[in-house]
Enzyme design. Structure first.
Site, PDB file in Angstrom:
ATOM      1  N   GLU A  80       7.640  10.607  58.698  1.00 41.86           N
ATOM      2  CA  GLU A  80       7.107  11.650  57.891  1.00 41.86           C
ATOM      3  C   GLU A  80       6.138  11.656  56.906  1.00 41.86           C
ATOM      4  O   GLU A  80       5.228  12.531  56.671  1.00 41.86           O
ATOM      5  CB  GLU A  80       8.460  11.998  56.828  1.00 41.86           C
ATOM      6  N   LYS A  88      16.098   7.195  63.781  1.00 41.44           N
ATOM      7  CA  LYS A  88      14.763   7.170  64.007  1.00 41.44           C
ATOM      8  C   LYS A  88      14.446   6.968  65.428  1.00 41.44           C
ATOM      9  O   LYS A  88      13.443   7.454  65.989  1.00 41.44           O
ATOM     10  CB  LYS A  88      14.279   6.213  63.140  1.00 41.44           C
ATOM     11  N   GLY A 144      12.846  -0.361  48.811  1.00 37.95           N
ATOM     12  CA  GLY A 144      12.476   1.205  48.733  1.00 37.95           C
ATOM     13  C   GLY A 144      13.159   1.601  47.553  1.00 37.95           C
ATOM     14  O   GLY A 144      12.298   2.299  46.656  1.00 37.95           O
ATOM     15  N   ARG A 145      14.541   1.769  47.514  1.00 32.75           N
ATOM     16  CA  ARG A 145      15.299   2.499  46.616  1.00 32.75           C
ATOM     17  C   ARG A 145      15.383   1.772  45.207  1.00 32.75           C
ATOM     18  O   ARG A 145      15.992   2.269  44.457  1.00 32.75           O
ATOM     19  CB  ARG A 145      16.604   2.809  47.090  1.00 32.75           C
ATOM     20  N   LYS A 182       6.252   1.937  51.703  1.00 32.19           N
ATOM     21  CA  LYS A 182       6.338   0.593  51.796  1.00 32.19           C
ATOM     22  C   LYS A 182       5.693  -0.128  52.953  1.00 32.19           C
ATOM     23  O   LYS A 182       5.019  -0.855  53.078  1.00 32.19           O
ATOM     24  CB  LYS A 182       7.699  -0.122  51.222  1.00 32.19           C
ATOM     25  N   HIS A 194      29.782  26.734  37.273  1.00 29.08           N
ATOM     26  CA  HIS A 194      29.975  28.113  37.890  1.00 29.08           C
ATOM     27  C   HIS A 194      29.765  28.073  39.415  1.00 29.08           C
ATOM     28  O   HIS A 194      29.612  29.082  39.950  1.00 29.08           O
ATOM     29  CB  HIS A 194      28.917  28.916  37.209  1.00 29.08           C
TER      30      HIS A 194
HETATM   31  O1  LIG Z   1       8.511   3.599  51.805  1.00 26.71           O
HETATM   32  P1  LIG Z   1       8.835   3.701  53.355  1.00 26.71           P
HETATM   33  O2  LIG Z   1       8.462   2.624  54.211  1.00 26.71           O
HETATM   34  O3  LIG Z   1       7.969   4.785  53.856  1.00 26.71           O
HETATM   35  O4  LIG Z   1      10.454   4.191  53.480  1.00 26.71           O
HETATM   36  C1  LIG Z   1      10.781   5.122  53.030  1.00 26.71           C
HETATM   37  C2  LIG Z   1      12.131   5.066  53.091  1.00 26.71           C
HETATM   38  O5  LIG Z   1      12.874   4.925  54.415  1.00 26.71           O
HETATM   39  C3  LIG Z   1      13.897   4.102  54.335  1.00 26.71           C
HETATM   40  O6  LIG Z   1      13.723   2.951  54.992  1.00 26.71           O
HETATM   41  C4  LIG Z   1      14.999   4.827  55.240  1.00 26.71           C
HETATM   42  O7  LIG Z   1      14.546   5.167  56.404  1.00 26.71           O
HETATM   43  C5  LIG Z   1      14.183   3.967  52.930  1.00 26.71           C
HETATM   44  O8  LIG Z   1      15.062   2.759  52.717  1.00 26.71           O
HETATM   45  C6  LIG Z   1      12.992   3.990  52.198  1.00 26.71           C
HETATM   46  O9  LIG Z   1      13.028   4.241  50.911  1.00 26.71           O
END
Ligand SMILES: O=P(O)(O)OC[C@H]1O[C@](O)(CO)[C@@H](O)[C@@H]1O
Length: 514
Positions: A192, A483, A238-239, A186, A355
């Protein structure tokens, strides 16, 4: 909250679940919508407590806030944003305004572009690599696995971890000419994702790149042409984003028509959430069972236990949905919460979990409310006996949790094997306290439509719980500090900056790892 205090008082000395249980109770403590059946009769909520729980929804203004969300009001107050993931799955005639402007033409146009792109990608590529993390990974990753029987497009790989092993393994053996790399972020700034995307660009020259993002300047700077960029607005969290561009890999996997069915499932749940009275409203009932267990009885965790192997990623998906949404320490006005925030959510598919960790659920000293999920029908012709066993195990677990086994029953089972004090001692290990709560969600079959219903059901459940607690379920400030500190540690590990400002433990660990 006075009503919660009243509920706690009622919970003291409440009858056991078995004492409460009868046919009328099952009728009263279950609800069904479009084939989705929710049973919360195996909890200790009685008629009086249910009335109080329902009162809580009125006291906390859940209906008004729900209507405000659907109407595009800026209910995400800490970020000044509307919350409109529901617009991504709204029908063709819907009108949804933010600041007086209808957002639906833009939603429909993006969806059309996605459909055309996905149809073409299904012919051109053998492999899709979705690079994203959190909400830009978990939704499509969970959905692609869940809908494997409908997957007739290219293979889909999901890369999220900054651990180089993730991208290295995913790129292994791919033909660049036949690979689509989707950079899903987003913000298009997440460390990452941007690190993995840069590695993919270096290591797989010639591959086709697409981007899913709200930041069109950054996608352009990365070098992705505008016709392969699918944007979305800041009112999609995002979620909550797998319904739109972030769902592109799922759409490519199952095809645009089935993706439409997934959207239709979510839309049907939206209609139900808006229109059904609270007493028959599935998201509200899930939320009330959650509030009862977490805030009233003090159970800090809840287990999500899908008896559906292909829902293996659902617990991880729900961890983000529920814990990032309702894991907050202050209410909307900045005051510390007077009640606990949302619970720890965890789980694994059955029967595997049986299990592994069910031992603790049955005999551990803490009560873990369990949320079982099971389909009436599987997808495997000729393996119906597997499915019968799966259902039998699911029902057996909730029955065992409720029923338990007394010391006297355990002694009878042991028969002649022991006597006297040894019989008592051996029997004690075989006692199940019972009276342990669970709910069960039954669905007809895990189709795209049903997956849409289930995901939207949980989204709205989180909304109701958050609203009752006074939480803003749509921000996530709690992820920021880590972060920032990671950004400060990277140059220290690279030997470019000194660790002097760090505490002794962190300095010692840096020394060991640098
Ligand atoms: O889509 P982006 O901006 O890379 O964010 C990824 C994820 O990182 C977060 O902002 C949390 O660090 C989440 O809420 C989000 O889904």
């Amino acid at each position: 909250m006075e009503t919660l205090d009243e509920l706690r008082a009622r919970a003291e000395g409440a009858p056991s679940i078995l004492e409460l249980m009868d046919d009328a109770r099952v009728r009263a403590f279950s609800a069904e919508v479009d084939g989705l059946f929710f049973d919360w009769s195996k909890t200790k909520v009685d008629e009086g407590s249910r009335a109080l729980l329902l009162r809580l929804l009125d006291e906390r203004g859940v209906a008004a806030r729900r209507d405000a969300m659907f109407a595009g009001e800026k209910i995400n107050e800490t970020e000044g944003r509307a919350v409109l993931h529901t617009a991504l799955r709204a029908g063709p005639d819907a009108v949804v305004e933010v600041d007086g402007v209808d957002v639906m033409p833009g939603v429909r146009e993006t969806l059309e572009r996605m459909r055309a792109f996905a149809a073409d990608a299904r012919k051109r590529f053998d492999d899709v690599v979705n690079i994203g993390i959190g909400g830009s990974d978990l939704g499509p990753a969970m959905g692609v696995l869940a809908l494997a029987p409908y997957h007739d497009g290219p293979r889909c790989n999901f890369v999220s971890n900054v651990d180089g092993a993730d991208i290295a393994d995913a790129l292994e053996g791919l033909d660049p000419e036949r690979t689509l790399v989707i950079v899903a972020s987003k913000t298009f700034t997440t460390t990452e994702t941007m690190t993995n995307a840069a590695t993919a660009r270096d290591r797989l020259p010639g591959a086709t790149f697409a981007a899913l993002s709200s930041d069109l300047e950054r996608t352009e700077a990365f070098g992705i042409p505008a016709d392969r960029v699918f944007g979305f607005e800041d009112w999609v969290g995002g979620r909550y984003s797998m319904w739109g561009p972030i769902g592109l890999s799922l759409m490519i996997a199952i095809g645009p028509e089935r993706f439409d069915e997934f959207l239709a499932g979510g839309r049907a749940m939206d209609g139900h959430f808006r229109d059904a009275p609270w007493a028959r409203n599935l998201p509200a009932l899930l939320a009330l069972s959650g509030l009862w267990h977490n805030q009233v009885l003090g159970c800090a965790t809840r287990a999500v236990l899908p008896y559906e192997n292909r829902l293996a990623r659902l617990p991880a998906y729900l961890q983000q949905l529920e814990m990032e949404s309702n894991g907050k320490r202050v209410s909307m006005d900045g005051a510390e919460l007077s009640e606990h925030s949302g619970p720890v959510v965890w789980g694994e598919p059955g029967t595997n979990g049986q299990h592994a960790f069910y031992q603790l659920i049955h005999q551990g000293t803490r009560v873990i409310p369990c949320e079982f999920m099971v389909a009436r029908e599987g997808h495997e012709p000729g393996l119906e006996h597997h499915h019968r066993l799966l259902i039998a195990n699911c029902l057996a677990q909730s029955e065992a949790l409720m029923r338990g086994r007394t010391h006297a029953e355990a002694k009878v089972l042991l028969g002649e094997k022991f006597e006297g004090a040894e019989l008592d001692r051996q029997a004690a290990h075989r006692v199940f306290p019972g009276d342990r709560p669970s709910t069960t969600l039954v669905y007809p079959k895990l189709t795209p439509f049903v997956l849409g219903q289930i995901v939207a059901l949980y989204e709205h459940r989180v909304f109701v719980e958050g609203t009752v607690l006074g939480i803003n379920s749509f921000d996530q400030w709690g992820v920021e500090l880590g972060k920032e500190l990671a950004r400060s540690l990277e140059p220290i590990l690279a030997g470019e900056e000194s660790a002097d400002g760090k505490d002794a433990s962190t300095r010692a660990l840096v020394e060991r790892l640098a």
